[in-house]
Design a protein around this motif. Sequence first.
Motif, short mmCIF file in Angstrom:
data_model
loop_
_atom_site.label_atom_id
_atom_site.label_comp_id
_atom_site.label_asym_id
_atom_site.label_seq_id
_atom_site.Cartn_x
_atom_site.Cartn_y
_atom_site.Cartn_z
N ASP A 114 -0.24 -0.47 -10.39
CA ASP A 114 -1.17 -1.54 -10.74
C ASP A 114 -0.60 -2.91 -10.38
OD1 ASP A 114 -3.03 0.27 -11.67
OD2 ASP A 114 -2.43 0.07 -13.78
N ILE A 115 0.69 -3.09 -10.58
CA ILE A 115 1.33 -4.36 -10.21
C ILE A 115 1.22 -4.58 -8.71
CG2 ILE A 115 3.56 -5.57 -10.05
CD1 ILE A 115 4.27 -4.19 -12.76
N GLU A 116 1.48 -3.52 -7.94
CA GLU A 116 1.39 -3.61 -6.48
C GLU A 116 -0.05 -3.89 -6.04
OE1 GLU A 116 4.01 -3.44 -4.24
OE2 GLU A 116 5.32 -3.35 -5.97
N ARG A 117 -1.01 -3.27 -6.70
CA ARG A 117 -2.43 -3.52 -6.36
C ARG A 117 -2.80 -4.98 -6.60
NH1 ARG A 117 -3.13 1.46 -9.27
NH2 ARG A 117 -3.30 3.16 -7.77
N ALA A 118 -2.30 -5.55 -7.69
CA ALA A 118 -2.56 -6.96 -8.00
C ALA A 118 -1.95 -7.85 -6.92
CB ALA A 118 -2.01 -7.31 -9.38
N GLU A 119 -0.76 -7.49 -6.45
CA GLU A 119 -0.13 -8.26 -5.38
C GLU A 119 -0.93 -8.16 -4.09
OE1 GLU A 119 4.02 -7.28 -4.93
OE2 GLU A 119 4.50 -7.90 -6.98
N ILE A 120 -1.47 -6.98 -3.81
CA ILE A 120 -2.30 -6.79 -2.61
C ILE A 120 -3.51 -7.72 -2.66
CG2 ILE A 120 -3.86 -5.18 -1.44
CD1 ILE A 120 -1.82 -2.95 -2.11
N GLU A 121 -4.13 -7.85 -3.83
CA GLU A 121 -5.29 -8.73 -3.97
C GLU A 121 -4.94 -10.16 -3.60
OE1 GLU A 121 -7.67 -8.58 -7.54
OE2 GLU A 121 -7.33 -6.42 -7.70
N VAL A 122 -3.80 -10.63 -4.09
CA VAL A 122 -3.38 -12.01 -3.78
C VAL A 122 -3.10 -12.14 -2.29
CG1 VAL A 122 -1.63 -13.79 -4.18
CG2 VAL A 122 -2.48 -12.42 -6.10
N LEU A 123 -2.37 -11.19 -1.73
CA LEU A 123 -2.05 -11.23 -0.30
C LEU A 123 -3.32 -11.22 0.55
CD1 LEU A 123 0.91 -8.70 -0.34
CD2 LEU A 123 1.08 -11.11 0.30
N ARG A 149 0.85 -1.20 0.00
CA ARG A 149 0.00 0.00 0.00
C ARG A 149 0.88 1.25 0.00
NH1 ARG A 149 -4.29 -2.60 3.75
NH2 ARG A 149 -5.75 -3.30 2.16
N ASP A 150 1.96 1.23 0.76
CA ASP A 150 2.90 2.35 0.76
C ASP A 150 3.51 2.52 -0.63
OD1 ASP A 150 2.41 2.78 3.45
OD2 ASP A 150 4.26 1.80 4.14
N SER A 151 3.84 1.40 -1.26
CA SER A 151 4.42 1.45 -2.60
C SER A 151 3.42 2.02 -3.61
CB SER A 151 4.86 0.06 -3.06
OG SER A 151 5.88 -0.43 -2.25
N VAL A 152 2.17 1.61 -3.51
CA VAL A 152 1.14 2.13 -4.42
C VAL A 152 1.05 3.64 -4.28
CG1 VAL A 152 -1.36 2.24 -4.82
CG2 VAL A 152 -0.25 0.03 -4.60
N GLU A 153 1.06 4.11 -3.04
CA GLU A 153 0.98 5.55 -2.78
C GLU A 153 2.18 6.28 -3.42
OE1 GLU A 153 1.33 8.39 1.10
OE2 GLU A 153 0.19 6.52 1.34
N GLN A 154 3.38 5.73 -3.22
CA GLN A 154 4.58 6.36 -3.77
C GLN A 154 4.59 6.32 -5.30
OE1 GLN A 154 6.85 8.12 -2.01
NE2 GLN A 154 5.47 7.73 -0.30
N PHE A 155 4.20 5.19 -5.87
CA PHE A 155 4.18 5.07 -7.33
C PHE A 155 3.14 6.02 -7.92
CE2 PHE A 155 5.87 0.50 -6.92
CZ PHE A 155 7.18 0.92 -7.16
N SER A 156 2.01 6.16 -7.25
CA SER A 156 0.97 7.07 -7.74
C SER A 156 1.47 8.51 -7.70
CB SER A 156 -0.31 6.92 -6.92
OG SER A 156 -0.86 5.65 -7.12
N LYS A 157 2.16 8.87 -6.61
CA LYS A 157 2.72 10.23 -6.51
C LYS A 157 3.75 10.47 -7.61
CE LYS A 157 2.24 11.00 -1.55
NZ LYS A 157 3.00 11.11 -0.27
N GLY A 158 4.47 9.42 -7.98
CA GLY A 158 5.50 9.53 -9.02
C GLY A 158 4.95 9.32 -10.41
N HIS A 159 3.63 9.26 -10.55
CA HIS A 159 2.96 9.07 -11.84
C HIS A 159 3.41 7.78 -12.53
CE1 HIS A 159 1.42 13.06 -11.25
NE2 HIS A 159 2.67 13.54 -11.14
N ARG A 160 3.58 6.72 -11.75
CA ARG A 160 3.94 5.41 -12.30
C ARG A 160 2.79 4.44 -12.04
NH1 ARG A 160 9.13 4.00 -13.79
NH2 ARG A 160 7.89 2.35 -14.74
N GLU A 161 1.69 4.68 -12.71
CA GLU A 161 0.49 3.85 -12.52
C GLU A 161 0.73 2.41 -12.94
OE1 GLU A 161 -2.30 4.45 -10.78
OE2 GLU A 161 -1.34 6.35 -10.31
N ASP A 162 1.65 2.18 -13.87
CA ASP A 162 1.96 0.82 -14.28
C ASP A 162 2.49 0.01 -13.10
OD1 ASP A 162 4.17 2.60 -14.42
OD2 ASP A 162 5.29 1.17 -15.65
N LEU A 163 3.41 0.61 -12.34
CA LEU A 163 3.96 -0.08 -11.17
C LEU A 163 2.94 -0.15 -10.03
CD1 LEU A 163 7.56 1.45 -11.18
CD2 LEU A 163 6.84 -0.79 -12.00
#
Length: 166
Positions: free
Chosen positions: A77-86, A61-75
Motif C-alpha cells: 500500500d505504501i508503494e501504491r501511494a508512492e506510485i500515485e504521486v509519481l 510496481r515491481d515492489s508492489v508485486e513482491q510485497f503482495s507475493k510476500g503477503h505484506r499488503e501494508d508495504l
Amino acid sequence: MPLKDNITEDMKSAMKAGDKDRLKVVRLILAAIKQVEVDSRKELDDTAVLGVLDKMVKQRRDSVEQFSKGHREDLADIERAEIEVLESYLPAKMDDAELDALIDEVIAATGAESIRDMGKVMGAIKARAAGRADMGTVGSRVKARLRSARLQLHGAPGGHEPDRVA
C-alpha cells in the motif's frame, strides 16, 4: 516551467502543507534526478526527468508485486501511494489506438521492413512517447507489426524469412 522546477515547487508546497507522505516521495524524486545529473555530469531536461520518473514507477510496481507475493499488503500500500504521486508528474498514457497509430507512423517514416529495423523504430517511438507508453508493450507491438509487414511484403510461408540461408 521545467518539470524539475515544478517538482521542487511541489516539495515546498508539501512542506508548507505538512503533507509528510507526499513530501517524502517528492524528495525521493529530486534525489533520483540529482543522482542521474551527478552521474551524467549534466542537467536533465524534461524528457530525461520523465525517464527517471518512469523508472521509479516501474521499480515501485515491481515492489508492489513482491510485497503482495510476500503477503505484506501494508508495504504494498505504501508503494501504491508512492506510485500515485509519481504518476501525477507523468503525462497521460497513450491509449491503444494512439499507440498503434504512432507505431504505424514511425514504421512508415523510418521505412522499416523487418525485425532488423526494430532499433530505429523503437528509438523514434521512445523519443515521441516519453513517459506516455510502457516501452515493453511498445516493443512487443512493434515486433508483431514488423513481422506481419515482412510476411506481407515477401509472402514468406510459415514466418521464415526468405532471404536467409539455413
